[in-house]
Scaffold this motif. Structure first.
Motif, PDB file in Angstrom:
ATOM      1  N   LEU A 165       1.035  -1.245  -0.029  1.00  0.00           N
ATOM      2  CA  LEU A 165      -0.083   0.493  -0.079  1.00  0.00           C
ATOM      3  C   LEU A 165       0.766   1.195  -0.176  1.00  0.00           C
ATOM      4  N   GLU A 166       0.388   2.169  -0.469  1.00  0.00           N
ATOM      5  CA  GLU A 166       0.979   3.862  -0.744  1.00  0.00           C
ATOM      6  C   GLU A 166       0.371   4.661  -0.075  1.00  0.00           C
ATOM      7  N   ALA A 167       0.951   5.772   0.817  1.00  0.00           N
ATOM      8  CA  ALA A 167       0.604   7.066   0.854  1.00  0.00           C
ATOM      9  C   ALA A 167       1.154   7.778   0.088  1.00  0.00           C
ATOM     10  N   VAL A 168      -0.101   8.961  -0.798  1.00  0.00           N
ATOM     11  CA  VAL A 168       0.866  10.045  -1.609  1.00  0.00           C
ATOM     12  C   VAL A 168       0.441  11.318  -1.224  1.00  0.00           C
ATOM     13  N   TYR A 169       1.580  11.972  -1.215  1.00  0.00           N
ATOM     14  CA  TYR A 169       1.081  13.449  -0.437  1.00  0.00           C
ATOM     15  C   TYR A 169       1.932  14.301  -1.926  1.00  0.00           C
ATOM     16  N   HIS A 170       0.536  15.599  -1.971  1.00  0.00           N
ATOM     17  CA  HIS A 170       0.971  16.169  -3.480  1.00  0.00           C
ATOM     18  C   HIS A 170       1.676  17.947  -2.660  1.00  0.00           C
ATOM     19  N   LEU A 171       3.056  17.839  -2.007  1.00  0.00           N
ATOM     20  CA  LEU A 171       3.006  19.279  -2.167  1.00  0.00           C
ATOM     21  C   LEU A 171       3.527  20.636  -1.813  1.00  0.00           C
ATOM     22  N   TYR A 172       3.297  21.330  -1.911  1.00  0.00           N
ATOM     23  CA  TYR A 172       3.250  22.941  -2.701  1.00  0.00           C
ATOM     24  C   TYR A 172       3.774  24.032  -1.705  1.00  0.00           C
ATOM     25  N   SER A 173       4.493  24.764  -2.278  1.00  0.00           N
ATOM     26  CA  SER A 173       4.915  26.144  -1.101  1.00  0.00           C
ATOM     27  C   SER A 173       4.450  27.790  -1.436  1.00  0.00           C
ATOM     28  N   MET A 174       3.144  27.728  -0.428  1.00  0.00           N
ATOM     29  CA  MET A 174       2.263  29.051  -0.093  1.00  0.00           C
ATOM     30  C   MET A 174       3.314  29.820  -0.207  1.00  0.00           C
ATOM     31  N   GLU A 175       4.417  29.840   1.239  1.00  0.00           N
ATOM     32  CA  GLU A 175       4.919  30.802   0.468  1.00  0.00           C
ATOM     33  C   GLU A 175       6.138  31.182  -0.640  1.00  0.00           C
ATOM     34  N   LEU A 176       6.003  30.393  -0.910  1.00  0.00           N
ATOM     35  CA  LEU A 176       7.122  30.697  -2.650  1.00  0.00           C
ATOM     36  C   LEU A 176       6.924  30.152  -3.810  1.00  0.00           C
TER      37      LEU A 176
END
Length: 220
Positions: free
Chosen positions: A101-112
């Motif tokens: 099984l996998e957990a997949v995270y989509h990450l962004y920078s609100m600051e940059l």
């Protein structure tokens, strides 16, 4: 934002001994991701959040994936002497890859104002070794999404502050988003039973009724 190769290289320099792997994507988007060593995942997450060039401070989406056991066939060509003549022989072998099984995270920078960086955590298998570390302590927005994954896929997030079912009731025993999940034929909890659901419920009731009636006829 830096390339995935650059981010991987800097993570490996910052977290000596940690393993990272770039996972390709064959879809038209070609959006690759970074598989993270579970034992160093929280450290890696903090690095991605706090590094001044990245500042990935927002986990916009966290989802689960169920990978079933797969069997791949491999053809190996060898040369053998047959009746004194060297011939090329093809031999086929099967290789089994256990599911996970996998957990997949989509990450962004609100600051940059950049992203996404896609992060993957992977369990050892789909049964008794189904744990990954929770990243909720790093990105608080992951809390309910990790709970949803736990509920529907069965991934146990170690270190989650409140890991419990989110959509299914507490007594529910299975994980409905698993690829091998089988719908029950008893829908006593179905709030709006209709069509196929009603037919399944009728068949279930008939199956339960038949042994009972058979027992009464024996008594007679």
């Amino acid at each position: 934002m830096e390339t995935l190769e650059q981010i991987k290289s800097r993570l490996e320099s910052a977290l000596l001994g940690a393993r990272f792997e770039i996972i390709p994507n064959g879809s038209p988007s070609a959006q690759r991701s970074l598989l993270v060593d579970n034992s160093r995942a929280v450290e890696a997450a903090k690095f991605l959040r706090d590094d001044p060039l990245l500042r990935l401070d927002y986990a916009s989406n966290v989802t689960g994936i169920d990978w079933l056991d797969t069997v791949t066939k491999e053809v190996v060509k060898t040369k053998q002497l047959i009746d004194g003549v060297e011939r090329e022989i093809e031999q086929t072998s099967e290789k089994k890859r256990p599911g996970y099984l996998e957990a997949v995270y989509h990450l962004y920078s609100m600051e940059l104002k950049h992203g996404p960086l896609i992060l993957r955590l992977r369990t050892q298998n789909r049964s008794n070794e189904n744990q990954v570390p929770s990243l909720t302590p790093v990105w608080r927005g992951a809390e309910f999404q990790e709970r949803e994954i736990y509920d529907l896929y069965g991934i146990v997030f170690d270190g989650h502050p409140d890991l419990r079912r989110l959509l299914m009731w507490d007594e529910f025993k299975d994980h409905p988003m698993r690829k091998d999940y089988a719908d029950p034929d008893d829908y006593e909890y179905e709030p709006t039973a209709h069509d196929e659901v009603l037919e399944k419920a009728k068949r279930h009731a008939s199956a339960e009724k038949a042994p009972h009636e058979a027992g009464l006829s024996d008594l007679a």
